[in-house]
Motif scaffolding. Structure first.
Motif, short mmCIF file in Angstrom:
data_model
loop_
_atom_site.label_atom_id
_atom_site.label_comp_id
_atom_site.label_asym_id
_atom_site.label_seq_id
_atom_site.Cartn_x
_atom_site.Cartn_y
_atom_site.Cartn_z
N CYS A 191 44.14 33.23 39.12
CA CYS A 191 43.79 34.02 38.50
C CYS A 191 44.07 35.91 38.91
CB CYS A 191 42.08 34.30 38.99
SG CYS A 191 40.83 32.84 38.12
N MET A 239 36.35 41.40 35.08
CA MET A 239 36.26 40.85 36.44
C MET A 239 35.16 40.67 36.99
SD MET A 239 39.31 38.20 37.07
CE MET A 239 40.19 40.21 38.08
N TYR A 279 38.82 30.67 30.86
CA TYR A 279 40.63 31.08 30.76
C TYR A 279 41.57 30.40 29.75
CZ TYR A 279 43.40 33.12 33.68
OH TYR A 279 44.66 33.33 34.57
N GLU A 312 39.84 35.87 29.81
CA GLU A 312 40.78 35.41 30.71
C GLU A 312 39.72 36.39 31.65
OE1 GLU A 312 44.66 35.79 31.48
OE2 GLU A 312 45.53 34.53 29.94
N THR A 347 36.95 33.68 34.34
CA THR A 347 37.52 34.35 35.93
C THR A 347 36.15 34.50 36.57
OG1 THR A 347 39.95 34.83 35.27
CG2 THR A 347 38.60 34.86 37.78
N ILE A 355 35.44 32.27 39.02
CA ILE A 355 36.04 32.84 41.20
C ILE A 355 34.00 32.14 41.26
CG2 ILE A 355 36.84 34.28 42.50
CD1 ILE A 355 38.51 33.00 41.46
N ASN A 357 36.72 43.15 43.06
CA ASN A 357 37.99 43.25 41.79
C ASN A 357 38.21 44.45 41.31
OD1 ASN A 357 38.72 40.07 41.72
ND2 ASN A 357 37.31 39.85 40.29
#
Length: 473
Positions: A26, A62, A89, A113, A117, A121, A408
């Motif tokens: 990631c 994200m 993803y 993606e 993520t 995560i 992020n």
């Protein structure tokens, strides 16, 4: 329970491997596109700014969805969210590899993606907290995961450059898909320690408000170069939506209903300062990655492999300091490590600007990037531990989502701020201005680190790491 650990034998390492690899891929995805700017823009008939938008949207998705993703782990289960995130993803990576234009690339890379993520995560960090029950083994586990995250972000340009030069930029996305397959296979060994609670309520309104506010904020930064008034309007709108969000969750909490994010998380001064340092760290890491990569390719005309090789200095710095993080934590308080990291990173930026301005050689980038990598590696794990240690285990899922969202958001802002300055005029002056802006952010992070409590012995670092955890770039 399979994989539950104390000291950490072979079975425990098998559990840690897929979790660390998930963080690596990631973080890798957030930076590897930086060396493909020219290749992608030429192949898809777009511009540098178009590729920058794709990168920023990925990071923004994200940041916007990490908090909802963390809350969904309680409802759907941590293992199920991890698997779902990996599948989404992987699908995004495959779609990106075959994309005929920028629009499809944004759907695959930026949206799918990014969503994947945000789903995978939070479980990485929550599962680590639950599976590694001994404080020492948990501290080592978090050190490995954070190191893999930092190395993934820093090594992204090198690995992406090698693949792009040897095959094509599309093969870099195939590489991501293959790594996802490996993670899915390895993660079959992981058992979810807690059963899911399908009846648990989910704050949909809060999720929409938080995501909308973050999207408006970063979009406003991106719009500065094109329309100052539009950018100001978006920034004000984002701030207003986030204000409504906090009012909403506060009212929901007072009514006895579970909010998306408890406002009590923001009543801890130490945690708030730690979150500021996390945001600044990822902002500098991703901002430096984008700025230097764009300068090397657009101004100096280097190809992807040459750009990636130059970034090896930063990768080496993060790897060395991350691997030494456990020993450093035993000898120095976390506040000291975070402050030292900011000082080293800011000095590295100054060295980078000075040497590059005075020399046409590619070697001029190495000393500054090495210092930046060393500084970031020193402070990534301590900043996370500062935040996580402020809350009991019952709130680790919630604080993990917030911690990763803040980090992020820093990654998104780093790319957005640096990119906005660069696209206004890709020249030596714009490059230096972008790096100087990142150094200023580093100084602000240093101030926040200096306000952290002076208490906390080096031995307390292990207890801190054992108290909870994070996730990102």
């Amino acid at each position: 329970m399979q994989g539950t650990a104390g000291a950490g034998g072979p079975g425990v390492r098998r559990v840690l491997a897929p979790l660390a690899l998930a963080q690596f891929i990631c973080s890798f995805a957030g930076s590897n596109m930086n060396v493909m700017i020219n290749d992608i823009s030429e192949d898809l008939d777009t511009t540098v700014q178009g590729v920058q938008v794709a990168i920023t949207i990925f990071l923004l998705v994200m940041a916007a969805l990490m908090i909802p993703g963390g809350k969904l782990t309680d409802k759907w289960g941590r293992k199920r969210c991890l698997t779902a995130g990996l599948i989404v993803y992987g699908a995004g990576a495959v779609l990106s590899a075959v994309s005929p234009g920028l629009g499809v690339l944004i759907i695959g890379n930026s949206i799918l993606e990014g969503v994947g993520t945000a789903l995978l995560i939070p479980p990485v960090y929550i599962l680590t907290t639950l599976l590694f029950t001994d404080t020492a083994s948990r501290a080592r586990a978090f050190g490995v995961i954070m190191a893999m995250g930092g190395v993934g972000a820093a090594a992204g340009p090198l690995i992406g450059g090698l693949i792009t030069s040897a095959i094509s930029w599309r093969a870099a996305f195939v590489f991501q898909a293959l790594v996802i397959v490996v993670i899915v296979v390895l993660s079959r060994r992981i058992d979810d320690p807690l059963p899911p609670d399908p009846a648990r309520p989910f704050d949909t309104v809060g999720a929409v408000l938080s995501a909308a506010g973050l999207v408006l904020l970063v979009t406003g930064i991106l719009a500065v170069d094109d329309n100052g008034w539009l950018a100001l309007g978006l920034l004000l709108a984002g701030a207003a939506v986030l204000a409504v969000f906090f009012r909403w969750v506060h009212r929901r909490e007072r009514a006895g209903r579970e909010p998306l994010l408890s406002v009590s998380l923001f009543r801890n001064r130490t945690s708030n300062l730690g979150l500021i340092t996390q945001n600044a760290q990822w902002l500098m890491l991703m901002g430096t990655s984008f700025t230097v990569a764009a300068y090397l390719q657009v101004v100096r005309g280097y190809d992807a492999i040459e750009t990636g090789v130059i970034f090896t200095a930063a990768t080496l710095g993060i790897l060395v300091s991350s691997l030494a993080a456990e020993r450093l934590a035993e000898r120095r308080p976390q506040r000291t490590l975070v402050m030292a990291g900011f000082v080293m990173t800011v000095v590295g930026i100054g060295v980078l600007i000075a040497l590059v301005a005075g020399s046409p050689s590619a070697w001029a980038f190495a000393p500054g990037l090495l210092l930046i990598g060393l500084g970031l590696g020193v402070m990534l794990t301590p900043s996370v531990n500062v935040v996580q240690s402020c809350f009991p285990e019952s709130r680790q899922g919630e604080i993990s989502g917030l911690s990763r969202s803040v980090s992020n958001l820093g990654s998104s802002l780093g790319t957005a701020v640096a990119g906005t300055i660069l696209v206004s005029g890709l020249s030596k002056g714009a490059y230096a201005t972008a790096m100087a802006a990142l150094a200023l952010i580093g100084l602000l992070g240093l101030v926040a680190a200096g306000l952290l409590p002076r208490g906390g012995s080096p031995a307390g670092a292990a207890r801190t790491a054992g108290a909870g955890t994070p996730g990102r770039p």
